[in-house]
Design a protein around this motif. Structure first.
Motif, PDB file in Angstrom:
ATOM      1  N   VAL A   1       0.779  -1.153   0.012  1.00  0.00           N
ATOM      2  CA  VAL A   1      -0.121  -0.046   0.126  1.00  0.00           C
ATOM      3  C   VAL A   1       0.899   1.354   0.009  1.00  0.00           C
ATOM      4  O   VAL A   1       1.964   1.145   0.442  1.00  0.00           O
ATOM      5  CB  VAL A   1      -0.925   0.206   1.121  1.00  0.00           C
ATOM      6  N   PHE A   2       0.350   2.365  -0.415  1.00  0.00           N
ATOM      7  CA  PHE A   2       0.943   3.486  -0.286  1.00  0.00           C
ATOM      8  C   PHE A   2       0.527   4.285   0.903  1.00  0.00           C
ATOM      9  O   PHE A   2      -0.555   4.506   1.165  1.00  0.00           O
ATOM     10  CB  PHE A   2       0.786   4.638  -1.724  1.00  0.00           C
ATOM     11  N   GLN A   3       1.433   4.454   1.888  1.00  0.00           N
ATOM     12  CA  GLN A   3       1.171   5.070   3.234  1.00  0.00           C
ATOM     13  C   GLN A   3       1.646   6.557   3.005  1.00  0.00           C
ATOM     14  O   GLN A   3       2.858   6.666   2.684  1.00  0.00           O
ATOM     15  CB  GLN A   3       2.019   4.379   4.238  1.00  0.00           C
ATOM     16  N   ILE A   4       0.825   7.395   3.757  1.00  0.00           N
ATOM     17  CA  ILE A   4       1.024   8.796   3.602  1.00  0.00           C
ATOM     18  C   ILE A   4       1.544   9.472   5.088  1.00  0.00           C
ATOM     19  O   ILE A   4       1.054   8.952   5.996  1.00  0.00           O
ATOM     20  CB  ILE A   4      -0.409   9.641   3.166  1.00  0.00           C
ATOM     21  N   GLU A   5       2.628   9.943   4.698  1.00  0.00           N
ATOM     22  CA  GLU A   5       3.294  10.313   6.099  1.00  0.00           C
ATOM     23  C   GLU A   5       3.795  11.777   5.771  1.00  0.00           C
ATOM     24  O   GLU A   5       4.712  12.098   4.881  1.00  0.00           O
ATOM     25  CB  GLU A   5       4.234   9.613   6.824  1.00  0.00           C
ATOM     26  N   ASP A   6       3.527  12.954   6.431  1.00  0.00           N
ATOM     27  CA  ASP A   6       3.970  14.337   6.197  1.00  0.00           C
ATOM     28  C   ASP A   6       3.776  14.786   4.955  1.00  0.00           C
ATOM     29  O   ASP A   6       4.768  15.398   4.236  1.00  0.00           O
ATOM     30  CB  ASP A   6       5.391  14.445   6.629  1.00  0.00           C
ATOM     31  N   GLY A   7       2.618  14.318   4.114  1.00  0.00           N
ATOM     32  CA  GLY A   7       2.383  14.703   2.621  1.00  0.00           C
ATOM     33  C   GLY A   7       3.348  13.878   1.719  1.00  0.00           C
ATOM     34  O   GLY A   7       3.482  14.223   0.509  1.00  0.00           O
ATOM     35  N   VAL A   8       3.807  13.001   2.041  1.00  0.00           N
ATOM     36  CA  VAL A   8       4.493  11.980   1.265  1.00  0.00           C
ATOM     37  C   VAL A   8       4.095  10.834   1.361  1.00  0.00           C
ATOM     38  O   VAL A   8       3.765  10.134   2.360  1.00  0.00           O
ATOM     39  CB  VAL A   8       6.267  12.074   1.536  1.00  0.00           C
ATOM     40  N   ALA A   9       4.025  10.197  -0.045  1.00  0.00           N
ATOM     41  CA  ALA A   9       3.525   8.614  -0.160  1.00  0.00           C
ATOM     42  C   ALA A   9       4.672   7.737  -0.158  1.00  0.00           C
ATOM     43  O   ALA A   9       5.900   7.973  -1.039  1.00  0.00           O
ATOM     44  CB  ALA A   9       2.661   8.504  -1.256  1.00  0.00           C
ATOM     45  N   ASN A  10       4.698   6.605   0.773  1.00  0.00           N
ATOM     46  CA  ASN A  10       5.740   5.764   0.576  1.00  0.00           C
ATOM     47  C   ASN A  10       5.067   4.240   0.411  1.00  0.00           C
ATOM     48  O   ASN A  10       4.135   3.982   1.210  1.00  0.00           O
ATOM     49  CB  ASN A  10       6.670   5.805   1.782  1.00  0.00           C
ATOM     50  N   LYS A  11       5.840   3.485  -0.187  1.00  0.00           N
ATOM     51  CA  LYS A  11       5.056   2.060  -0.683  1.00  0.00           C
ATOM     52  C   LYS A  11       5.745   1.171   0.386  1.00  0.00           C
ATOM     53  O   LYS A  11       6.917   1.041   0.650  1.00  0.00           O
ATOM     54  CB  LYS A  11       5.602   1.620  -2.123  1.00  0.00           C
ATOM     55  N   VAL A  12       4.654   0.572   1.152  1.00  0.00           N
ATOM     56  CA  VAL A  12       5.134  -0.367   2.226  1.00  0.00           C
ATOM     57  C   VAL A  12       4.531  -1.728   1.957  1.00  0.00           C
ATOM     58  O   VAL A  12       3.305  -1.761   1.543  1.00  0.00           O
ATOM     59  CB  VAL A  12       4.664   0.430   3.451  1.00  0.00           C
ATOM     60  N   GLU A  13       5.356  -2.749   2.454  1.00  0.00           N
ATOM     61  CA  GLU A  13       4.728  -4.294   2.398  1.00  0.00           C
ATOM     62  C   GLU A  13       3.768  -4.395   3.590  1.00  0.00           C
ATOM     63  O   GLU A  13       4.013  -3.914   4.676  1.00  0.00           O
ATOM     64  CB  GLU A  13       5.701  -4.931   2.225  1.00  0.00           C
ATOM     65  N   VAL A  14       2.497  -4.940   3.256  1.00  0.00           N
ATOM     66  CA  VAL A  14       1.667  -5.474   4.280  1.00  0.00           C
ATOM     67  C   VAL A  14       1.073  -6.973   4.149  1.00  0.00           C
ATOM     68  O   VAL A  14       1.433  -7.400   2.999  1.00  0.00           O
ATOM     69  CB  VAL A  14       0.389  -4.573   4.159  1.00  0.00           C
ATOM     70  N   HIS A  15       0.662  -7.568   5.212  1.00  0.00           N
ATOM     71  CA  HIS A  15       0.409  -8.815   5.078  1.00  0.00           C
ATOM     72  C   HIS A  15      -1.186  -8.779   5.236  1.00  0.00           C
ATOM     73  O   HIS A  15      -1.863  -8.136   6.133  1.00  0.00           O
ATOM     74  CB  HIS A  15       0.734  -9.781   6.262  1.00  0.00           C
ATOM     75  N   VAL A  16      -1.783  -9.580   4.294  1.00  0.00           N
ATOM     76  CA  VAL A  16      -3.261  -9.655   4.222  1.00  0.00           C
ATOM     77  C   VAL A  16      -3.888 -10.917   5.111  1.00  0.00           C
ATOM     78  O   VAL A  16      -3.212 -12.099   4.599  1.00  0.00           O
ATOM     79  CB  VAL A  16      -3.774  -9.838   2.663  1.00  0.00           C
ATOM     80  N   ALA A  17      -4.660 -10.322   6.067  1.00  0.00           N
ATOM     81  CA  ALA A  17      -5.303 -11.691   7.084  1.00  0.00           C
ATOM     82  C   ALA A  17      -6.420 -12.047   6.407  1.00  0.00           C
ATOM     83  O   ALA A  17      -6.961 -13.105   6.754  1.00  0.00           O
ATOM     84  CB  ALA A  17      -5.527 -11.308   8.301  1.00  0.00           C
ATOM     85  N   GLY A  18      -7.184 -11.240   5.643  1.00  0.00           N
ATOM     86  CA  GLY A  18      -8.529 -11.737   5.068  1.00  0.00           C
ATOM     87  C   GLY A  18      -9.199 -10.900   4.068  1.00  0.00           C
ATOM     88  O   GLY A  18      -8.903  -9.537   4.190  1.00  0.00           O
ATOM     89  N   ARG A  19     -10.280 -11.290   3.421  1.00  0.00           N
ATOM     90  CA  ARG A  19     -11.273 -10.150   2.779  1.00  0.00           C
ATOM     91  C   ARG A  19     -12.503 -10.457   2.746  1.00  0.00           C
ATOM     92  O   ARG A  19     -12.888 -11.516   3.146  1.00  0.00           O
ATOM     93  CB  ARG A  19     -10.854 -10.373   1.119  1.00  0.00           C
ATOM     94  N   HIS A  20     -13.158  -9.785   2.853  1.00  0.00           N
ATOM     95  CA  HIS A  20     -14.763  -9.539   2.782  1.00  0.00           C
ATOM     96  C   HIS A  20     -15.529  -8.395   2.442  1.00  0.00           C
ATOM     97  O   HIS A  20     -15.315  -7.197   2.870  1.00  0.00           O
ATOM     98  CB  HIS A  20     -15.215  -9.860   4.149  1.00  0.00           C
ATOM     99  N   ASN A  21     -16.433  -8.510   1.346  1.00  0.00           N
ATOM    100  CA  ASN A  21     -17.333  -7.280   0.867  1.00  0.00           C
ATOM    101  C   ASN A  21     -16.460  -6.079   0.245  1.00  0.00           C
ATOM    102  O   ASN A  21     -16.789  -4.898   0.897  1.00  0.00           O
ATOM    103  CB  ASN A  21     -18.209  -7.181   1.765  1.00  0.00           C
ATOM    104  N   GLY A  22     -15.338  -6.252  -0.346  1.00  0.00           N
ATOM    105  CA  GLY A  22     -14.460  -5.073  -0.519  1.00  0.00           C
ATOM    106  C   GLY A  22     -13.768  -4.328   0.478  1.00  0.00           C
ATOM    107  O   GLY A  22     -13.038  -3.551   0.115  1.00  0.00           O
ATOM    108  N   TRP A  23     -13.315  -5.065   1.502  1.00  0.00           N
ATOM    109  CA  TRP A  23     -12.509  -4.802   2.638  1.00  0.00           C
ATOM    110  C   TRP A  23     -11.376  -5.700   2.817  1.00  0.00           C
ATOM    111  O   TRP A  23     -11.691  -6.965   2.800  1.00  0.00           O
ATOM    112  CB  TRP A  23     -12.901  -4.462   3.799  1.00  0.00           C
ATOM    113  N   VAL A  24     -10.063  -5.090   3.283  1.00  0.00           N
ATOM    114  CA  VAL A  24      -9.193  -6.219   3.341  1.00  0.00           C
ATOM    115  C   VAL A  24      -8.602  -6.047   4.897  1.00  0.00           C
ATOM    116  O   VAL A  24      -8.388  -4.746   5.346  1.00  0.00           O
ATOM    117  CB  VAL A  24      -7.805  -5.625   2.321  1.00  0.00           C
ATOM    118  N   ALA A  25      -8.365  -7.165   5.636  1.00  0.00           N
ATOM    119  CA  ALA A  25      -7.738  -7.026   7.092  1.00  0.00           C
ATOM    120  C   ALA A  25      -6.180  -7.053   7.031  1.00  0.00           C
ATOM    121  O   ALA A  25      -5.553  -8.127   6.463  1.00  0.00           O
ATOM    122  CB  ALA A  25      -8.506  -8.251   7.641  1.00  0.00           C
ATOM    123  N   ILE A  26      -5.539  -6.319   7.554  1.00  0.00           N
ATOM    124  CA  ILE A  26      -4.336  -6.161   7.283  1.00  0.00           C
ATOM    125  C   ILE A  26      -3.600  -6.292   9.050  1.00  0.00           C
ATOM    126  O   ILE A  26      -4.127  -5.654   9.906  1.00  0.00           O
ATOM    127  CB  ILE A  26      -3.776  -4.816   7.107  1.00  0.00           C
TER     128      ILE A  26
END
Length: 350
Positions: free
Chosen positions: A297-322
């Motif tokens: 995901v692109f995580q925003i901090e102080d107006g700057v976007a940085n690409k960070v790796e995340v782990h997906v725990a599950g999905r449901h109805n258009g939402w993702v659990a991280i």
């Protein structure tokens, strides 16, 4: 006039001068544009990550059925004299629905009642005689048998008379009326249907591998296309004792309290069984970037976007659990991802 050799000598000089002039004119403008581009912030849409309940669900499809459902039929054969209901009526247990012609049964009850009174009178007389005459004892036993037989006949006649009045065996919703006054009905005639829809049940299949996790009382959610924005909550009320040898699945029954009567028997229901539930960071599915077997995901901090790796725990109805890679309260880009790279300056719309 210039000679041909002089013209050839001047030609390279003119070309060089022209190229130099172009570079001089283009370079400042290009540098200015690059400077402006590198300093401009890209507008994006963002979502603030929050910790919410994350449920592990098994989704299935099943058909709704009533808690109880029967065809109303008569136990006796005769003509209909009265009908006390209309199509689709909501009735209570014991409510009168149909009356059959019952004069013959009423007379039989009256006759047997008179006979029983006479047999009991004779029994009382023989009881008095048996105290003083030994010969009356045998007559007394015979009279007791007559009284018992007459009582049994009377009870049978009363039962038959009661069956001439057809009543609702339980509370529920009636269907279409299939008879009219004057119809001759038998025990095979469908008078109407009766469905108890106070509770709606749905049967669905769960893969065999989840059998050890299944328990009575587990939460079940269901939806129907007739109410796309409404979710009905119920619970598991039955787990089959057998595994289907063809599908390798177990049949589960869920029950839903149907106070407003929105659910009807026969509906196709999209059902989700909640196996477990925990707290997780939830982000919109469109914010997650899959790359091979990893997610970012692109995580925003102080107006700057940085690409960070995340782990997906599950999905449901258009939402993702991280469960790894983000913290509660952080912001992630949901729209405008293709316009940015790691380190890009961003401004959030709205």
């Amino acid at each position: 006039m210039y000679s041909t050799q002089s013209g050839k000598a001047l030609f390279p000089f003119i070309i060089t001068l022209f190229l130099g002039l172009c570079i001089y004119l283009y370079l400042p403008s290009s540098q200015g544009e690059q400077s402006n581009f590198s300093g401009a912030a890209t507008q994006v849409t963002a979502h603030t990550v929050t910790s919410e309940e994350n449920a592990v669900l098994i989704e299935a499809i099943g058909s709704a059925r009533a808690n109880q459902a029967i065809y109303i039929r008569s136990a006796q054969n005769d003509y209909v004299t009265d009908i006390f209901f209309n199509d689709g009526d909501l009735v209570s247990k014991g409510q009168k629905l149909v009356q059959l012609q019952s004069q013959e049964e009423e007379l039989a009850v009256k006759e047997l009642s008179i006979n029983l009174r006479e047999e009991r009178r004779q029994l009382d007389r023989l009881t008095e005689l048996s105290r003083s005459q030994s010969t009356a004892k045998s007559l007394l036993e015979e009279q007791l048998s007559r009284v018992d037989a007459t009582e049994a006949q009377l009870e049978s006649a009363k039962t038959k008379l009661a069956e001439m009045t057809i009543k609702a065996p339980f509370s529920g919703l009636l269907g279409k009326r299939e008879i009219s006054i004057g119809t001759y009905v038998s025990n095979t005639t469908n008078i109407t249907t009766l469905d108890d829809i106070s509770i709606i049940k749905v049967d669905f299949k769960v893969p065999e591998k989840y059998l050890a996790q299944l328990q009575l009382g587990m939460k079940v959610m269901t939806q129907n296309d007739a109410y796309p924005d409404k979710t009905f909550n119920g619970k598991v009320t039955h787990i089959s004792s057998r595994i289907d040898s063809v599908t390798r699945s177990v049949e589960v029954t869920a029950s839903f309290i149907n106070e407003k009567g929105l659910l009807r028997p026969g509906m196709l229901l999209n059902t989700a069984l909640e196996l477990s539930s925990n707290q997780a960071l939830m982000v919109p599915e469109k914010a997650v970037i899959p790359q091979q077997d990893k997610h970012y995901v692109f995580q925003i901090e102080d107006g700057v976007a940085n690409k960070v790796e995340v782990h997906v725990a599950g999905r449901h109805n258009g939402w993702v659990a991280i469960d790894k890679g983000l913290e509660n309260g952080q912001q992630v880009v949901t729209e405008g991802i293709i316009k940015i790279r790691t380190g890009s300056k961003v401004s959030i719309k709205g």
